[in-house]
Design an enzyme around this catalytic site. Structure first.
Site, PDB file in Angstrom:
ATOM      1  N   LEU A 102     103.498 -62.937 -59.747  1.00  0.00           N
ATOM      2  CA  LEU A 102     104.398 -61.896 -59.238  1.00  0.00           C
ATOM      3  C   LEU A 102     104.516 -60.724 -60.214  1.00  0.00           C
ATOM      4  CD1 LEU A 102     107.250 -64.061 -57.664  1.00  0.00           C
ATOM      5  CD2 LEU A 102     105.398 -62.865 -56.470  1.00  0.00           C
ATOM      6  N   HIS A 147     104.023 -69.003 -68.836  1.00  0.00           N
ATOM      7  CA  HIS A 147     104.960 -67.875 -68.972  1.00  0.00           C
ATOM      8  C   HIS A 147     105.943 -68.114 -70.111  1.00  0.00           C
ATOM      9  CE1 HIS A 147     104.095 -65.030 -65.781  1.00  0.00           C
ATOM     10  NE2 HIS A 147     104.014 -65.992 -64.877  1.00  0.00           N
TER      11      HIS A 147
END
Ligand code: NI
Length: 189
Positions: A102, A147
């Site tokens: 995203l 992440h």
């Protein structure tokens, strides 16, 4: 509440995130907001650095893949919160799969990862779990876990492939990309 998703180029995405304590303020509200933000953007996973918080927390919802005619059994009812996760083992032969992110709209790239992960984590009620996962759930968890380590999918491809994507990556870093969800860019012009 829908939160803006941080785009590629923001330093928060390159930082190693910190563990949180049980008294972390408004944790359940944050988790609910992250699910809402992720669903709005049609994502299957969202890590806290992607909403600008450098903490070890990510959410995953694979339930849409566990429904319908060609349902993936591994994804059935797979909606979870991962707090202070530790992947303590990865095994099997690496396989490639196209991944998106995203924070990197419209880009997909083949990433090679091992198929089986053993992970320990807390959920939003601070219950502790230890699990072995494979298939799509393992893949998504490895991506989200990256992440927390400050690793993004372009870091997982060859330098040559990264060079080919340089123009697109630079455009994203400048916020020069159109998305149908809320984003923010550190280096927007
Ligand atoms: Ni991602």
């Amino acid at each position: 509440m829908i939160l803006p998703i941080v785009g590629y180029g923001d330093p928060v995405l390159k930082k190693k995130a910190k563990e949180i304590e049980q008294d972390f303020p408004k944790l359940k509200e944050l988790v609910a907001n992250m699910f809402e933000t992720m669903h709005k953007a049609n994502g299957v996973g969202l890590a806290a650095p992607q909403i600008g918080k450098s903490i070890r927390l990510f959410v995953v919802d694979l339930t849409p893949y566990g429904e319908g005619e060609d349902a993936d059994e591994d994804c059935k009812d797979f909606k979870r919160v991962f707090i202070n996760p530790i992947i303590f083992e990865e095994s099997g032969e690496e396989w490639g799969m196209e991944e998106g992110c995203l924070s990197l709209p419209h880009l997909r790239m083949e990433v090679f990862r091992k198929p089986v992960v053993k992970i320990e984590y807390y959920d939003e009620n601070w219950d502790l779990y230890e699990e072995e996962l494979d298939g799509f759930p393992a893949r998504v968890i490895q991506h989200e876990y990256d992440h927390l380590e400050g690793i993004l999918i372009p870091d997982r491809i060859s330098a040559m492939k990264r060079t080919l994507l340089k123009g697109k990556l630079n455009n994203i870093a400048k916020g020069n990309v159109s998305v149908n969800y809320k984003m923010r860019f550190a280096n927007a012009l």
